[in-house]
Design a protein around this motif. Structure first.
Motif, mmCIF file in Angstrom:
data_model
loop_
_atom_site.group_PDB
_atom_site.id
_atom_site.type_symbol
_atom_site.label_atom_id
_atom_site.label_comp_id
_atom_site.label_asym_id
_atom_site.label_seq_id
_atom_site.Cartn_x
_atom_site.Cartn_y
_atom_site.Cartn_z
ATOM 1 N N GLN A 247 0.846 -1.187 0.000
ATOM 2 C CA GLN A 247 0.000 0.000 0.000
ATOM 3 C C GLN A 247 0.885 1.242 0.000
ATOM 4 O O GLN A 247 1.930 1.268 0.663
ATOM 5 N N SER A 267 5.363 -0.478 -9.050
ATOM 6 C CA SER A 267 4.073 -0.854 -8.470
ATOM 7 C C SER A 267 2.996 0.152 -8.863
ATOM 8 O O SER A 267 3.250 1.343 -9.049
ATOM 9 N N ALA A 268 1.753 -0.339 -8.943
ATOM 10 C CA ALA A 268 0.602 0.514 -9.237
ATOM 11 C C ALA A 268 -0.111 0.966 -7.974
ATOM 12 O O ALA A 268 -1.111 1.689 -8.054
ATOM 13 N N ALA A 269 0.378 0.544 -6.805
ATOM 14 C CA ALA A 269 -0.250 0.962 -5.541
ATOM 15 C C ALA A 269 -0.141 2.470 -5.397
ATOM 16 O O ALA A 269 0.920 3.057 -5.646
ATOM 17 N N ARG A 283 -5.204 2.513 -3.109
ATOM 18 C CA ARG A 283 -5.341 1.380 -4.011
ATOM 19 C C ARG A 283 -4.180 0.432 -3.765
ATOM 20 O O ARG A 283 -3.056 0.678 -4.212
ATOM 21 N N GLU A 285 -1.841 -3.133 -3.848
ATOM 22 C CA GLU A 285 -1.435 -4.057 -4.902
ATOM 23 C C GLU A 285 -0.911 -5.327 -4.265
ATOM 24 O O GLU A 285 -0.116 -5.286 -3.318
#
Length: 356
Positions: A247, A267-269, A283, A285
């Motif tokens: 996170q 990362s897309a977090a 959001r 991941e």
């Protein structure tokens, strides 16, 4: 409530004076008198005027401001008396100027100690203890065989305190850690970092991983600091399977190296920083670290430069991280700091976690 007798009340200020302070005052008074008597009687070749500054320096380390005022008055009178006795030719007026400059610094030192409420050299000892505690909280210990981690944290300007810190909690089958960047840098952010590190360290392992950022955000909002926001990245890792939940709260994107593909992927977090919004959202991941994989967490001090886009800094960091893949991850955290942000003007921190 029982009223105290008059005699007891009158004696309170005397009784409240620490014994060490009484000894310090008496010792410095005697030392000043001995130096003055030697200078008057035996001459400046035996007791030069500079010796009178010695009690002033010691007083700045051990006396309260009111006691320092009396000491400075006494030592200044000694200098004035020596000047009148020997004249400018032998005494040299520069001695008095030097004495006044040292007196100002010593009095300021005594006033700062009084504000802290610490006698003697306690202020320095306390700051060292605070710094060491902050560093110990960032140590990750107890990882099982097959897991390795390195942490590198450096404060802006080489200061002993940093606004970047790490807290961790390692259990037999699970590990949690949070890398945090408090607003500000260097010493000015050190006090907030210490308070926040203690709070977040208590939350790790005590609340479900999905609720960690929410609890941290609520704590920061309650503090009502003028500069109360912070960015953070939180990792909850299963040490048996390598599965993790990541996170991010306004933090630069973490990067994972995959031994299968040979590439680093960011990362897309994502989510809001801590301490600003009442009901922020994040959001998370999910991912997995397989054998040979690595995870890189870092603060914006490594990638941020005035006039340069953050993506450029991230590309530079991952480019240097590729060199570790060719050689070894061992010692990689310090090497990355040296090559990517050796002389950065901001605090910087980096965590390199890999699975052998």
């Amino acid at each position: 409530m029982r009223a105290r007798p008059v005699s007891e009340t009158a004696a309170a200020p005397v009784a409240a004076l620490p014994r060490q302070s009484v000894v310090a005052v008496a010792s410095l008074a005697v030392l000043t008198a001995v130096i003055a008597a030697s200078a008057y009687g035996a001459g400046l070749h035996v007791a030069p005027p500079g010796l009178v500054t010695l009690p002033v320096i010691l007083g700045g380390l051990f006396l309260a401001p009111r006691q320092m005022a009396w000491l400075l008055t006494a030592t200044t009178l000694v200098h004035a008396g020596l000047l009148g006795r020997y004249g400018l030719g032998e005494y040299r007026a520069g001695n008095l100027v030097l004495h006044l400059a040292v007196s100002l610094v010593a009095y300021r030192l005594a006033a700062e100690r009084a504000d802290l409420g610490l006698p003697g050299l306690g202020a320095g000892s306390m700051l060292l203890e605070v710094r060491d505690r902050l560093r110990r909280q960032g140590e990750i210990r107890g990882l099982p065989r097959g897991w390795r981690v390195e942490v590198a944290i450096r404060a802006a300007g080489g200061a002993g305190f940093s606004g970047d810190f790490l807290v961790s909690c390692v259990q037999p089958a699970r590990a949690e850690l949070a890398l945090v960047d408090v607003s500000g840098k260097g010493v000015e952010a050190g006090s907030r970092a210490l308070l926040l590190s203690g709070a977040l360290g208590g939350l790790l392992g005590a609340v479900p991983a999905e609720q960690f950022l929410g609890a941290a955000n609520a704590y920061l909002l309650r503090q009502r600091w003028d500069e109360g926001f912070a960015s953070a990245v939180h990792l909850a890792l299963d040490l048996r399977t390598g599965e993790y939940l990541l996170q991010s709260a306004g933090h630069p994107p973490a990067a994972q190296f995959s031994a299968g593909t040979g590439y680093w992927a960011t990362s897309a977090a994502a989510g809001a920083v801590l301490g600003v919004l009442d009901e922020p959202s994040w959001r998370p991941e999910a991912g997995q670290l397989r054998r040979g994989d690595a995870l890189l967490l870092y603060t914006d001090g490594l990638i941020e430069l005035p006039g340069r886009d953050l993506s450029v800094g991230i590309d530079k960091l991952l480019g240097e991280a590729n060199r570790l893949v060719v050689s070894t991850f061992e010692g990689g955290a310090e090497r990355l700091l040296d090559t990517v942000a050796r002389d950065a003007s901001d605090d910087r921190a980096l965590v390199l976690l890999w699975r052998e």
